[in-house]
Design a protein around this motif. Structure first.
Motif, PDB file in Angstrom:
ATOM      1  N   PRO A   1       0.934  -1.360  -0.686  1.00  0.00           N
ATOM      2  CA  PRO A   1       0.050   0.127  -0.163  1.00  0.00           C
ATOM      3  C   PRO A   1       0.991   1.033  -0.199  1.00  0.00           C
ATOM      4  O   PRO A   1       0.631   2.491  -0.733  1.00  0.00           O
ATOM      5  N   MET A   2       2.331   1.131   1.197  1.00  0.00           N
ATOM      6  CA  MET A   2       3.034   2.551   0.635  1.00  0.00           C
ATOM      7  C   MET A   2       2.998   3.083  -0.590  1.00  0.00           C
ATOM      8  O   MET A   2       3.153   4.189  -1.071  1.00  0.00           O
ATOM      9  N   THR A   3       3.650   2.269  -1.594  1.00  0.00           N
ATOM     10  CA  THR A   3       3.928   2.480  -2.869  1.00  0.00           C
ATOM     11  C   THR A   3       2.842   2.335  -3.568  1.00  0.00           C
ATOM     12  O   THR A   3       3.316   3.688  -4.222  1.00  0.00           O
ATOM     13  N   ALA A   4       1.818   2.088  -3.924  1.00  0.00           N
ATOM     14  CA  ALA A   4       0.419   2.439  -4.209  1.00  0.00           C
ATOM     15  C   ALA A   4       0.185   3.974  -3.700  1.00  0.00           C
ATOM     16  O   ALA A   4      -0.038   4.875  -4.523  1.00  0.00           O
ATOM     17  N   THR A   5       0.704   4.073  -1.961  1.00  0.00           N
ATOM     18  CA  THR A   5       0.022   5.795  -2.047  1.00  0.00           C
ATOM     19  C   THR A   5       1.052   6.936  -2.265  1.00  0.00           C
ATOM     20  O   THR A   5       0.211   8.009  -3.234  1.00  0.00           O
ATOM     21  N   ARG A   6       2.391   6.466  -3.149  1.00  0.00           N
ATOM     22  CA  ARG A   6       3.653   7.897  -3.085  1.00  0.00           C
ATOM     23  C   ARG A   6       3.030   7.537  -4.791  1.00  0.00           C
ATOM     24  O   ARG A   6       3.232   8.997  -4.838  1.00  0.00           O
ATOM     25  N   TYR A   7       2.683   6.198  -5.279  1.00  0.00           N
ATOM     26  CA  TYR A   7       2.174   6.895  -7.173  1.00  0.00           C
ATOM     27  C   TYR A   7       1.243   8.153  -6.991  1.00  0.00           C
ATOM     28  O   TYR A   7       1.263   8.090  -7.953  1.00  0.00           O
ATOM     29  N   LEU A   8       0.317   7.211  -6.135  1.00  0.00           N
ATOM     30  CA  LEU A   8      -0.859   8.146  -6.322  1.00  0.00           C
ATOM     31  C   LEU A   8      -0.780   9.444  -5.711  1.00  0.00           C
ATOM     32  O   LEU A   8      -1.395  10.182  -6.609  1.00  0.00           O
ATOM     33  N   ARG A   9      -0.025   9.802  -5.130  1.00  0.00           N
ATOM     34  CA  ARG A   9       0.334  11.458  -4.768  1.00  0.00           C
ATOM     35  C   ARG A   9       1.598  11.288  -5.812  1.00  0.00           C
ATOM     36  O   ARG A   9       1.145  12.441  -6.419  1.00  0.00           O
TER      37      ARG A   9
ATOM     38  N   ALA B   1      -0.803   1.959  -8.214  1.00  0.00           N
ATOM     39  CA  ALA B   1      -1.925   1.848  -7.337  1.00  0.00           C
ATOM     40  C   ALA B   1      -2.710   0.982  -8.260  1.00  0.00           C
ATOM     41  O   ALA B   1      -4.229   0.293  -8.109  1.00  0.00           O
TER      42      ALA B   1
END
Length: 213
Positions: free
Chosen positions: A80-88, A104
């Protein structure tokens, strides 16, 4: 034709990313979910749309282990952290472009598979309980057959069972609504990524092809 021109033509045509099964399953599951969601009062259509979605979810999970490169979970499953960074980064219009699913997108694929499966399973349970039909109906017939004598305790058990059925019915509807929310979020994410990366991701899921760079 020269190698240069062939290379240019290949770049224009793009590369094959999504295999036929991924594309067909994607659009058929989407159609089946919306048909089921909108036909709750038309039981036959609702149930058969659910069967189609359930069968394709099982097939898609299997394909996630044995399918083509970008269809496999190993290609896009992430934390989830990698996905969150991508969304950001995506919202800042500076996200890295991926040929297959983005981080994401990968999380969304898994979330949709989980919630679609949960929608189908709770729907089958509800169908068996309320209509005594479907693949789980024999299980509930056995439960009824061995429910014991019609005593006060038996009546209490029936009341508790009815409460359980109501809770399962609520769960089916709630999970279906959460799934719808995920679908809406997925569509918004696809639109944003298409804008940021300057490519039509919905079209890519139809043709199976994406640009090289």
């Amino acid at each position: 034709m020269s190698h240069f021109h062939r290379g240019v033509d290949c770049m224009r045509a793009g590369i094959q990313v999504w295999d036929p099964f991924v594309r067909i399953a994607h659009w058929t599951v989407a159609l089946g979910f919306f048909v089921a969601y909108l036909t709750e009062d038309v039981m036959t259509v609702h149930v058969w749309a659910g069967y189609v979605v359930g069968a394709l979810i099982l097939a898609r999970v299997a394909w996630g282990f044995v399918g083509s490169r970008h269809a496999r979970f190993s290609d896009f499953a992430t934390d989830p952290m990698t996905a969150t960074r991508y969304l950001r980064d995506l919202m800042r219009a500076r996200a890295k472009r991926y040929i297959g699913h983005s981080p994401a997108g990968g999380v969304m694929v898994i979330a949709l598979l989980v919630f679609l499966a949960a929608t189908v399973v709770t729907g089958l349970v509800r169908y068996a309980e309320e209509e005594r039909a479907g693949p789980l109906a024999p299980l509930y017939a056995q439960i009824s057959a061995f429910g014991g004598p019609q005593t006060f305790d038996g009546e209490e058990n029936r009341v508790e069972r009815r409460r359980g059925e109501s809770a399962l019915g609520e769960a089916h509807e709630v999970i279906a609504n959460i799934t719808l929310g995920l679908v809406v979020f997925h569509i918004l994410g696809v639109l944003l990524a298409s804008f940021v990366h300057h490519e039509n991701l919905a079209k890519a899921m139809i043709t199976g092809r994406k640009r090289v760079d």
